[in-house]
Motif scaffolding. Structure first.
Motif, PDB file in Angstrom:
ATOM      1  N   THR A  29     -10.373   1.870   0.312  1.00 38.99           N
ATOM      2  CA  THR A  29      -9.608   2.564   1.343  1.00 38.99           C
ATOM      3  C   THR A  29      -9.252   1.648   2.512  1.00 38.99           C
ATOM      4  OG1 THR A  29     -11.649   3.363   2.364  1.00 38.99           O
ATOM      5  CG2 THR A  29     -10.581   4.817   0.763  1.00 38.99           C
ATOM      6  N   GLY A  32      -6.344  -0.505   0.711  1.00 37.68           N
ATOM      7  CA  GLY A  32      -5.326   0.288   0.025  1.00 37.68           C
ATOM      8  C   GLY A  32      -5.104  -0.177  -1.400  1.00 37.68           C
ATOM      9  N   ASN A  50       0.393  -2.622  -6.136  1.00 37.28           N
ATOM     10  CA  ASN A  50       1.050  -1.909  -5.048  1.00 37.28           C
ATOM     11  C   ASN A  50       2.512  -2.337  -5.057  1.00 37.28           C
ATOM     12  OD1 ASN A  50       2.121  -1.063  -2.634  1.00 37.28           O
ATOM     13  ND2 ASN A  50       0.397  -1.740  -1.387  1.00 37.28           N
TER      14      ASN A  50
END
Length: 112
Positions: A29, A32, A50
């Protein structure tokens, strides 16, 4: 089989194969980032990319772009004329182009 989640809030933390069961996801977290454990004959941890990130081409390179698709980088090579003029500072020189340019500059003189 249910999807199980593990999470960490520590910067740069990546799970190991011992920490995850097959089918289990891990979320960092802080960074990310999302990881899963795969087993294609040998266990490993895979980071799910990502797609908001980009691969940028630096000096002397062309290509790049969003990681939502495969990307290619290519070398931007100076032509002989650009090498001789010495004005293409954002292009690369191959060993051959360097030798040709050096021989033009040095002529018959030996470098020591």
């Amino acid at each position: 089989m249910a999807i199980r989640l593990k999470r960490s809030g520590a910067a740069g933390k990546v799970p190991t194969t011992v920490q995850l069961d097959l089918g289990e996801l891990a979320i960092n977290t802080f960074d990310g980032r999302l990881f899963l454990k795969r087993d294609d004959g040998s266990e490993g941890i895979v980071e799910l990319v990502n797609t908001g990130r980009s691969l940028l081409a630096g000096t002397g390179l062309t290509g790049g772009g969003s990681l939502a698709a495969d990307r290619t980088l290519a070398a931007d090579i100076a032509s002989q004329a650009e090498a001789e003029a010495g004005t293409a500072q954002a292009k690369l020189m191959t060993p051959e182009r360097t030798a040709l340019n050096r021989s033009e500059f040095v002529g018959d003189h030996q470098l020591k």
